[in-house]
Design a protein around this motif. Sequence first.
Motif: not given
Ligand code: MG
Length: 326
Positions: A91, A222, A226
Amino acid sequence: MYKIAVIPGDGIGKEVMDAAIHVLDNTGLNFKYEYGEAGDECLDNCGIALPEETIKLAKKSDSVLFGAAGESAADVIVKLRQVLDLYANLRPVKSYPQTKSLFNDIDFMIVRENTEGMYVGLESESDEGAIAERIITAKASKRICDYAFKYAQKTGRTKVTGVHKANVLKITDGLFKEKFYEISEKYGDIEAEDYYVDATAMYLLTRPQSFEVIVTTNLFGDILSDEGAGIVGGLGLIPSANIGDNGALFEPVHGSAPDIAGKQIANPIAMILSAKMMLEHLNELEEAKKIDEAILTVLKNKESLTPDLGGNSTTNDLAKAIAKLL
Ligand code: MG
Ligand code: NAI
């Protein structure tokens, strides 16, 4: 000629997928698209959210483009990651002009382990309450750290940061940290550093510019990714890649957005940047760079922007403005 499995899914997934395909069609490359069904509508129509046919299609393609699913997302995207063994979740956290980014010079990649850690789903009840197991293997730790260093090398980055909590999780994260440094020795030209995850959470806010590539375990990745999305401001702009040794899937981070679906106002940039990441994965670096530059130009000129970016253009118009510059 690349064989691409295209799974638009539900809601704005369809709209942003059309937009991304339009941009891909304006590169100098050749694609053969094969469409697969998945998601809530598919569940209603054929009784299953992710049909076997779609899995087969994904397995035999060079790459998968995924839009978004609705309520069935866990049965679709989480399952696709598992059946294709897509162990690296990438990401990018990058500031773009004309957005609510905290700084204008943020540009790093989070490489998150996608298959084990806290998300193995081993939870049980005990006499006193409940227990969750956290699994860290040497194999998966080495695999993800190696991916991160290779990625750094390939993209001209100079440093990889390993993120863990080995002072408390001495055995599991101790192993992750050990494998991180073991792998780093193969990459003498790339600096290796490590931080605890709590400190990293603060540094992401105070000096995000100091990061180039972050590699970490599933849950930490994770949460930090974010946070990363938060500091560069905007779900409509954040793409992602899920990569394994025998396949890769590219998807925007956002969902099917039922509140704006069907209105042609969804921002297609997250999906278009996901398609750009696919081109990078296929080693079509020049075409990928052109897409990135076209997006920058369109944002800077405040040209054909969707409402979330302060404009009043449609999803298709924004895609056309980007495609025109290629
Ligand atoms: Mg997430
Ligand atoms: P969401 O990401 O769909 O929407 C959150 C908010 O951001 C909404 O107000 C939406 O209008 C806005 N938004 C999202 N993408 C946008 C874009 N490209 N341009 C402009 N605005 C955008 O998340 P939400 O509302 O929590 O979930 C909606 C549905 O999506 C649920 O059924 C959920 O299960 C599913 N979902 C699917 C995912 C996937 O397929 N990977 C991921 C997240 C949610």
